[in-house]
Design an enzyme around this catalytic site. Sequence first.
Site, PDB file in Angstrom:
ATOM      1  N   TYR A 149       0.830  -1.209   0.000  1.00 22.44           N
ATOM      2  CA  TYR A 149       0.000   0.000   0.000  1.00 22.44           C
ATOM      3  C   TYR A 149       0.865   1.259   0.000  1.00 22.44           C
ATOM      4  CZ  TYR A 149      -3.776   3.184   1.369  1.00 22.44           C
ATOM      5  OH  TYR A 149      -4.693   4.207   1.415  1.00 22.44           O
ATOM      6  N   ASP A 150       1.828   1.306   0.932  1.00 29.09           N
ATOM      7  CA  ASP A 150       2.666   2.500   1.059  1.00 29.09           C
ATOM      8  C   ASP A 150       3.404   2.805  -0.246  1.00 29.09           C
ATOM      9  OD1 ASP A 150       1.836   2.001   3.628  1.00 29.09           O
ATOM     10  OD2 ASP A 150       3.823   1.913   4.512  1.00 29.09           O
ATOM     11  N   ARG A 190      -9.666  -0.811  11.096  1.00 26.83           N
ATOM     12  CA  ARG A 190      -9.230   0.519  11.517  1.00 26.83           C
ATOM     13  C   ARG A 190      -9.714   0.782  12.944  1.00 26.83           C
ATOM     14  NH1 ARG A 190     -10.159   4.316   6.163  1.00 26.83           N
ATOM     15  NH2 ARG A 190     -10.256   2.617   4.659  1.00 26.83           N
ATOM     16  N   VAL A 192     -11.164   3.266  14.596  1.00 21.75           N
ATOM     17  CA  VAL A 192     -12.483   3.828  14.910  1.00 21.75           C
ATOM     18  C   VAL A 192     -13.568   2.769  14.753  1.00 21.75           C
ATOM     19  CG1 VAL A 192     -14.233   5.511  14.236  1.00 21.75           C
ATOM     20  CG2 VAL A 192     -11.842   6.213  14.382  1.00 21.75           C
ATOM     21  N   PHE A 195     -13.072  -0.206  17.345  1.00 23.82           N
ATOM     22  CA  PHE A 195     -13.456   0.108  18.715  1.00 23.82           C
ATOM     23  C   PHE A 195     -14.968   0.229  18.855  1.00 23.82           C
ATOM     24  CE2 PHE A 195      -9.172   2.371  19.816  1.00 23.82           C
ATOM     25  CZ  PHE A 195      -8.528   1.150  19.746  1.00 23.82           C
ATOM     26  N   THR A 214      -0.163   8.083  18.602  1.00 27.66           N
ATOM     27  CA  THR A 214      -1.168   9.109  18.316  1.00 27.66           C
ATOM     28  C   THR A 214      -1.645   9.046  16.867  1.00 27.66           C
ATOM     29  OG1 THR A 214       0.434  10.816  17.652  1.00 27.66           O
ATOM     30  CG2 THR A 214      -0.143  10.659  20.018  1.00 27.66           C
ATOM     31  N   GLN A 280       3.417   7.922  15.391  1.00 22.48           N
ATOM     32  CA  GLN A 280       2.800   9.239  15.297  1.00 22.48           C
ATOM     33  C   GLN A 280       2.332   9.478  13.876  1.00 22.48           C
ATOM     34  OE1 GLN A 280       6.018  11.815  16.803  1.00 22.48           O
ATOM     35  NE2 GLN A 280       4.597  12.477  18.380  1.00 22.48           N
ATOM     36  N   ARG A 281       1.178  10.093  13.743  1.00 26.87           N
ATOM     37  CA  ARG A 281       0.681  10.443  12.413  1.00 26.87           C
ATOM     38  C   ARG A 281      -0.198  11.677  12.576  1.00 26.87           C
ATOM     39  NH1 ARG A 281      -0.161   6.973   8.386  1.00 26.87           N
ATOM     40  NH2 ARG A 281       1.960   6.242   8.683  1.00 26.87           N
TER      41      ARG A 281
END
Length: 319
Positions: A149-150, A190, A192, A195, A214, A280-281
């Site tokens: 993907y990256d 993912r 969101v 969870f 984060t 971190q992103r």
Amino acid sequence: MRDPQRKSCLVTGGAGFLGSHLCEQLLECGHEVLCADNFFTGSKRNIEHLLHHPRFELMRHDITFPLYVEVDEIYNLACPASPVHYQHDPVQTTKTSVHGAINMLGLAKRLHAKILQASTSEVYGDPVVHPQREDYWGHVNPIGLRSCYDEGKRCAETLFFDYHRQHRLRIKVMRIFNTYGPRMHPSDGRVVSNFIVQALRGEAITLYGDGLQTRSFCYVDDLVDAMLKLMGTGDAFTGPVNVGNPVECTIRELAERIVAMTGSRSEIVYLPLPNDDPLQRCPDITLARESLHWEPKVPLHQGLESTVRYFERLLSRQD
């Protein structure tokens, strides 16, 4: 007689989470929309309310194969975007990013159409610069599990800018940071959606690492607004431009907030951090503010409330 302000727009991946919201908004703006999707991660449920719209057309198509249509603008969103989905068939993921970009750029060249690439914050990899600016080249593992993907998205950006330089193609490149909202896939892995689904089902909330990494979360309506503004900029502005919410929160904080919001009794459990998962992103959106006159408006608590309500309805239909 056709309205001169009305455009014919192709949205690849148009039945996906982001694509369906974009199709909806383009119709609201009075445009004609051709939605192309192979339904690997997209769903007809996302666009079923549009199927009878007189200016909407759905086509089952995989963009790794050429597409011959007549449109004014192309929004290239087709590609599985969550690790669970893009790692399922990593070779196909790379093909979608690279062959898909070649096919859509070739179509744009033939039609003299403007084309927007939905790129990603993943082009920055596990960044050593924080927050990430567009002039940062990234810190990416080219052979890791996320590389399909990256690196696929990085190669797509390369192709876009080479077509721009070599063929004077009118391009727009948007680097999208964590977006959430209604119509997310419940099994996309993912944070969101994970969870929320786990909390609503009373399952353990699976948190990877210590939870102190984060992310910054941008509500889908804000993202689509930025996409339309980017496509509307003059030809001199190509991007890449970061689009996301610069307000950070830890993954643990997000989990605790969702548990409280849903009234769930779910416990939080900690699992090992996956390979190459960035700590971190966060986007620097100075360029988006200056060039698009855009910044996110929907606060996290408001966006999460809408997303929770969506998943409550979705899960109630499945039970």
